[in-house]
Design a protein around this motif. Structure first.
Motif, short mmCIF file in Angstrom:
data_model
loop_
_atom_site.label_atom_id
_atom_site.label_comp_id
_atom_site.label_asym_id
_atom_site.label_seq_id
_atom_site.Cartn_x
_atom_site.Cartn_y
_atom_site.Cartn_z
N ASN A 107 36.15 69.14 17.80
CA ASN A 107 36.98 68.10 17.20
C ASN A 107 36.52 67.71 15.80
N PRO A 108 36.34 68.70 14.90
CA PRO A 108 35.95 68.34 13.53
C PRO A 108 37.08 67.61 12.81
N GLN A 109 36.73 66.55 12.12
CA GLN A 109 37.71 65.76 11.37
C GLN A 109 37.19 65.49 9.97
N VAL A 110 38.08 65.67 8.99
CA VAL A 110 37.75 65.39 7.60
C VAL A 110 38.71 64.33 7.10
N LYS A 111 38.15 63.33 6.45
CA LYS A 111 38.97 62.28 5.85
C LYS A 111 38.64 62.23 4.37
N LEU A 112 39.69 62.30 3.55
CA LEU A 112 39.53 62.22 2.10
C LEU A 112 40.22 60.97 1.59
N GLU A 113 39.60 60.33 0.63
CA GLU A 113 40.20 59.17 -0.01
C GLU A 113 40.29 59.42 -1.51
N PRO A 114 41.34 58.94 -2.15
CA PRO A 114 41.53 59.19 -3.59
C PRO A 114 40.37 58.72 -4.46
N VAL A 160 44.14 63.94 -3.20
CA VAL A 160 44.10 64.19 -1.76
C VAL A 160 45.23 65.10 -1.33
N ASP A 161 46.43 64.92 -1.88
CA ASP A 161 47.59 65.70 -1.46
C ASP A 161 47.46 67.18 -1.81
N ALA A 162 46.79 67.51 -2.89
CA ALA A 162 46.64 68.91 -3.31
C ALA A 162 45.40 69.57 -2.70
N SER A 163 44.56 68.83 -2.03
CA SER A 163 43.34 69.38 -1.44
C SER A 163 43.67 70.13 -0.15
N LYS A 164 42.84 71.12 0.18
CA LYS A 164 43.06 71.95 1.36
C LYS A 164 41.82 71.94 2.24
N ILE A 165 42.05 71.95 3.55
CA ILE A 165 40.96 71.94 4.51
C ILE A 165 41.25 72.99 5.57
N ALA A 166 40.26 73.84 5.87
CA ALA A 166 40.40 74.87 6.90
C ALA A 166 39.22 74.75 7.86
N THR A 167 39.51 74.67 9.14
CA THR A 167 38.48 74.53 10.15
C THR A 167 38.34 75.82 10.93
N GLY A 168 37.11 76.33 11.03
CA GLY A 168 36.83 77.54 11.80
C GLY A 168 35.79 77.25 12.87
N THR A 185 33.67 74.27 8.38
CA THR A 185 34.87 73.59 7.89
C THR A 185 34.82 73.73 6.39
N VAL A 186 35.82 74.40 5.83
CA VAL A 186 35.85 74.70 4.40
C VAL A 186 36.88 73.81 3.73
N CYS A 187 36.45 73.11 2.69
CA CYS A 187 37.32 72.18 1.97
C CYS A 187 37.41 72.58 0.51
N GLU A 188 38.63 72.66 0.01
CA GLU A 188 38.88 72.91 -1.41
C GLU A 188 39.52 71.63 -1.93
N LEU A 189 38.71 70.81 -2.57
CA LEU A 189 39.16 69.49 -3.00
C LEU A 189 39.58 69.52 -4.46
N GLU A 190 40.81 69.12 -4.71
CA GLU A 190 41.32 69.06 -6.08
C GLU A 190 40.81 67.80 -6.76
N LYS A 191 40.28 67.97 -7.94
CA LYS A 191 39.82 66.81 -8.72
C LYS A 191 41.03 66.09 -9.30
#
Length: 188
Positions: free
Chosen positions: A27-34, A63-71, A75-81
């Motif tokens: 149950n990995p969870q990622v939360k991003l805030e602006p 946050v909207d343009a960022s991508k998260i992939a869970t394996g 857990t790989v995150c590509e966070l847009e600045k």
């Protein structure tokens, strides 16, 4: 009591890569805030050990343009600045980063090498990204067919005679090791 997963990071001028390494995470969870807050939580193992990472990043995120992939292992995150530019460090707080936050040397690119890395990444894309449907002569893929029977229709070659080319691999150099243009011209 919770533990911290290993976090690897790298950046480009427009994004930050964060890889959370936690094999068999449940149950990995990622939360991003602006405002730049990154929160990861998961459990792992038969005892359901809780893992949490709560990081205040150096800059703001889109946050909207960022991508998260869970394996299974990461857990790989590509966070847009939010604003393009190189960050001095991953975390807003100055000083040494926590011991579980490390540079991802597999993805790391220095600021002055970013354009070269982007070109290399584009060149290394898998061949499946390319549409080769229009190419003929590849077995059952249409075009000339696997038996190459259509080669006689290559009239655009202008009747070139290839018999003079050295297909046997013999050395085309003269006695002093230099290529002899006159010898090659005489053979063609």
């Amino acid at each position: 009591m919770s533990r911290h997963p290993e976090i690897l990071w790298a950046q480009r001028s427009d994004k930050v890569f964060i890889t959370v390494s936690l094999p068999d995470a449940k149950n990995p969870q990622v939360k991003l805030e602006p405002d730049g807050r990154f929160t990861f939580s998961a459990t792992e193992g038969s005892g359901n050990q809780e893992y949490i990472a709560d990081l205040e990043l150096f800059g703001k995120l889109n946050v909207d343009a960022s991508k998260i992939a869970t394996g299974l292992r990461h857990t790989v995150c590509e966070l847009e600045k939010a604003e393009k530019g190189w960050w001095k460090r991953l975390l807003k707080a100055e000083g040494k980063a926590p011991p579980y936050v490390k540079a991802d040397w597999d993805k790391w690119v220095d600021e002055d090498e970013e354009e070269d890395a982007a070109a290399a990444a584009a060149a290394a894309r898998p061949m499946s990204d390319f549409d080769m449907g229009g190419m003929g002569g590849m077995g059952s893929m249409g075009g000339l067919g696997g038996d190459m029977a259509g080669l006689d229709s290559m009239s655009g070659m202008g009747g070139m005679d290839f018999s003079g080319f050295n297909a046997g691999g013999e050395d085309e150099s003269d006695d002093d090791g230099e290529f002899s243009e006159s010898k090659a011209a005489a053979e063609v």
